[in-house]
Design a protein around this motif. Structure first.
Motif, mmCIF file in Angstrom:
data_model
loop_
_atom_site.group_PDB
_atom_site.id
_atom_site.type_symbol
_atom_site.label_atom_id
_atom_site.label_comp_id
_atom_site.label_asym_id
_atom_site.label_seq_id
_atom_site.Cartn_x
_atom_site.Cartn_y
_atom_site.Cartn_z
ATOM 1 N N ILE A 130 -2.568 -1.327 5.343
ATOM 2 C CA ILE A 130 -1.202 -1.738 4.979
ATOM 3 C C ILE A 130 -1.150 -3.248 4.786
ATOM 4 O O ILE A 130 -0.611 -3.750 3.795
ATOM 5 C CB ILE A 130 -0.195 -1.277 6.056
ATOM 6 N N THR A 131 -1.730 -3.995 5.737
ATOM 7 C CA THR A 131 -1.725 -5.456 5.645
ATOM 8 C C THR A 131 -2.435 -5.931 4.383
ATOM 9 O O THR A 131 -1.929 -6.805 3.653
ATOM 10 C CB THR A 131 -2.399 -6.069 6.893
ATOM 11 N N ASP A 132 -3.607 -5.355 4.108
ATOM 12 C CA ASP A 132 -4.365 -5.755 2.916
ATOM 13 C C ASP A 132 -3.612 -5.397 1.636
ATOM 14 O O ASP A 132 -3.607 -6.170 0.669
ATOM 15 C CB ASP A 132 -5.745 -5.097 2.917
ATOM 16 N N SER A 133 -2.974 -4.230 1.634
ATOM 17 C CA SER A 133 -2.257 -3.787 0.433
ATOM 18 C C SER A 133 -1.035 -4.653 0.167
ATOM 19 O O SER A 133 -0.728 -4.979 -0.992
ATOM 20 C CB SER A 133 -1.830 -2.317 0.585
ATOM 21 N N ILE A 134 -0.334 -5.063 1.221
ATOM 22 C CA ILE A 134 0.824 -5.946 1.036
ATOM 23 C C ILE A 134 0.378 -7.262 0.417
ATOM 24 O O ILE A 134 1.012 -7.778 -0.512
ATOM 25 C CB ILE A 134 1.552 -6.168 2.384
ATOM 26 N N SER A 135 -0.738 -7.817 0.911
ATOM 27 C CA SER A 135 -1.259 -9.064 0.339
ATOM 28 C C SER A 135 -1.723 -8.857 -1.100
ATOM 29 O O SER A 135 -1.527 -9.729 -1.964
ATOM 30 C CB SER A 135 -2.422 -9.596 1.189
ATOM 31 N N ARG A 136 -2.332 -7.692 -1.367
ATOM 32 C CA ARG A 136 -2.866 -7.428 -2.706
ATOM 33 C C ARG A 136 -1.748 -7.284 -3.742
ATOM 34 O O ARG A 136 -1.836 -7.825 -4.851
ATOM 35 C CB ARG A 136 -3.707 -6.154 -2.663
ATOM 36 N N PHE A 137 -0.665 -6.598 -3.369
ATOM 37 C CA PHE A 137 0.391 -6.327 -4.343
ATOM 38 C C PHE A 137 1.480 -7.398 -4.372
ATOM 39 O O PHE A 137 2.111 -7.607 -5.410
ATOM 40 C CB PHE A 137 1.030 -4.963 -4.071
ATOM 41 N N TYR A 138 1.702 -8.061 -3.255
ATOM 42 C CA TYR A 138 2.788 -9.051 -3.204
ATOM 43 C C TYR A 138 2.284 -10.486 -3.128
ATOM 44 O O TYR A 138 3.082 -11.414 -3.109
ATOM 45 C CB TYR A 138 3.685 -8.781 -1.987
ATOM 46 N N GLY A 139 0.954 -10.691 -3.059
ATOM 47 C CA GLY A 139 0.402 -12.035 -2.964
ATOM 48 C C GLY A 139 0.330 -12.500 -1.527
ATOM 49 O O GLY A 139 0.865 -11.866 -0.615
ATOM 50 N N ASP A 140 -0.387 -13.636 -1.304
ATOM 51 C CA ASP A 140 -0.504 -14.167 0.043
ATOM 52 C C ASP A 140 0.778 -14.903 0.429
ATOM 53 O O ASP A 140 1.744 -14.943 -0.327
ATOM 54 C CB ASP A 140 -1.722 -15.083 0.173
#
Length: 562
Positions: A130-140
């Motif tokens: 979930i954490t990685d996907s949020i960063s991947r789709f919404y940016g850092d």
């Protein structure tokens, strides 16, 4: 506790001993039960997710390589996804399915439904995915900050009904504070503060600007200023969350907010102060998951730790913690109370306000406006058959007299004073007109402390101290024995500051017989301090030097705070 991880559910998966250990750590650290189970190795994450999904009629999904369609991604703002730790995986015009690491409470579900204006369904997924996907789709974080603030700047506030006019009536102000841009901005600010481990959030309106600043490790950092027109609605939104009167802008107000931020419940203590250009609002962030309330985790030197452990087990007397505001006095007192919070002890605290709720301790908030003062509460305490009493602060002679009376009648009393060092606490009590013989007969110990920033381990650099630096610290080259000092060059991990985290500097003055004799003789602070050093007390400056030699902090920090 996580709603799907009740005692009954846990007993079906774990034995009684494991359940007791997990619940005890949950109470002690405020970490989620789910994180304790997975991090402690009680169950594999996949097994736990499967059990939770079966219990709630949900399912477990894998987000590895999962592609979220743009129209689904748009149903949830990036700030909301980060705030609640959710990722949209499917959507219809009236509903959205969110992947989450643990089924949330009904309160969080209702809040998400309100924020997203849709019916909410949940599926479970691994936390890391979930954490990685949020960063991947919404940016850092930096990308999210830029996108969010540019989005705020593009909003037509007049069309959104947000004028920022100081003459707005209560209804218009309530509507503006509940508008989507304002709600999102406040959510974003709170999320950023918690992620940065900020201790305070400052909302400061000026004539032509609206500043928002965070205090991290004792230093203030400013975020990109939002439009000035948002000042009144944003501050009103904070007041609404704290249950305060948004129409009252002429008098100070205090309140409290409890919200889920980043997947865990956080308390915010709110203070509103009327100023020339609007209300200045400060939020104290109370996040128990990053504050250790265990005495052994405070980083005290071994001799100080052993002495204070011995003194807090005494049946009566007064133990005082001194230091300026924000030096960690309350955390130290709570840690002492937790250590002696046993079934055979009755503990009462009087605090302004109560910062952390601790099971097994009766905590009373002080409210002078309502007439609930320290002296009044302390008198009532003595009729409640306590063993141990904590007074948030000794501010006047009356409070000091009652604390001493409690000590003389067989109670152990903890309190704080605002003095520069441990020895100064004695002089401060004498200045309040407390008779020296009463101080000498009841005082057991004084702990002086400061918080200094620790060097960022990612950019830590060693150097050879110059004679000038050694002179400023009162050291000789022979005392240093060629050891190198350290500083932080500044990197992305520490926001270019060179520091990451804080630790305490301590000095512990025990009221031994020679010290009691000096107190009875009304000797000044300097004489008491020097006698304590003769008897083995290490001053905060000396403790700071040891931390410099150990590479924990810098010369500038020690000279600044000691």
């Amino acid at each position: 506790m996580d709603p799907v991880l009740s005692v009954a559910n846990m007993n079906a998966l774990l034995n009684d001993a494991a359940c007791d250990e997990i619940l005890e750590e949950h109470k002690r650290t405020a970490k989620s039960v789910r994180d304790i189970i997975v991090d402690g190795g009680y169950l594999a994450e996949d097994d736990l997710l499967g059990a939770m999904a079966a219990y709630n009629g949900s399912e477990v999904v894998s987000l590895e390589g999962f592609d979220v369609p743009p129209e689904v991604l748009r149903t949830v703002q990036g700030s909301v996804a980060r705030l609640y730790g959710v990722l949209p995986v499917d959507a219809t015009p009236t509903s959205v399915t969110l992947a989450i690491a643990s089924i949330p409470s009904p309160v969080v579900s209702d809040e998400l439904a309100f924020v997203l204006s849709r019916e909410i369904n949940f599926v479970l997924a691994r936390q890391r995915e979930i954490t990685d996907s949020i960063s991947r789709f919404y940016g850092d974080d930096s990308t999210m900050a830029d996108n969010f603030l540019s989005g705020i700047a593009d909003i037509n506030f007049d069309e959104a009904g947000i004028s920022g006019d100081e003459e707005m009536d209560e209804t218009a102000l309530a509507d503006a504070s509940a508008s989507a841009p304002v709600v999102r901005l406040v959510q974003y600010v709170l999320l950023q503060a918690v992620n940065a481990r900020a201790s305070d959030i400052h909302f400061e309106p000026f004539e032509k600007e609206f500043h928002i600043r965070y205090r991290v490790d004792g230093a203030l950092y400013e975020m990109t200023p939002p439009p000035k027109s948002l000042a009144l609605p944003v501050i009103s939104r904070v007041k609404v969350l704290a249950g305060l009167n948004i129409a009252e802008r002429r008098l100070p107000q205090d309140g409290r907010i409890q919200l889920p931020v980043g997947g865990r419940m956080i308390d915010f203590r709110v203070s509103c102060l009327p100023t020339q250009f609007g209300e200045s609002v400060v939020l104290r962030v109370l996040d128990r998951s990053v504050v250790s309330l265990d005495l052994e985790n405070l980083g005290m030197p071994e001799d100080v730790y052993n002495d204070i452990c011995a003194d807090i087990d005494k049946p009566n007397g007064i133990i005082i913690v001194t230091g300026p505001t924000g030096s960690g006095k309350t955390t130290t007192l709570y840690s002492c109370l937790r250590r002696i919070n046993k079934e055979g002890n009755k503990l009462l605290t009087a605090e302004e306000p109560v910062e952390y709720d601790i099971d097994g301790i009766v905590q009373v908030p002080i409210n002078p406006i309502q007439g609930n003062t320290f002296p009044l509460v302390l008198r009532a305490f003595l009729r409640q058959d306590p063993d141990i009493i904590m007074v948030g602060e000794i501010r006047d002679l009356e409070t000091a007299q009652i604390a001493i009376q409690a000590s003389l009648t067989g109670h152990l009393v903890f309190s704080t004073l605002h003095t520069n060092d441990a020895a100064g606490a004695v002089t401060r009590l004498v200045d309040m007109d407390v008779p020296p013989y009463l101080i000498a007969s009841t005082l057991e110990a004084v702990l002086g402390q400061r918080l200094v920033r620790t060097i960022c381990k990612f950019c830590k650099t060693e150097y050879e101290p110059t004679p000038d630096i050694l002179q400023r610290l009162g050291l000789t080259p022979e005392q240093v024995q060629g050891r190198r000092f350290s500083f932080g060059e500044g990197c992305d991990k520490c926001n270019k500051s060179g520091y990451k985290g804080r630790k305490g500097l301590y000095e512990y003055l025990r009221a031994s017989d020679p010290i009691r004799a000096l107190i009875n003789e009304r000797r000044p602070t300097l004489v008491i301090r020097e006698k304590a050093r003769e008897l083995g007390m290490r001053t905060m400056r000396e403790d700071g030097v040891l931390n410099i030699l150990d590479g924990n902090t810098t010369v500038d920090e020690v000279l600044r705070y000691t």
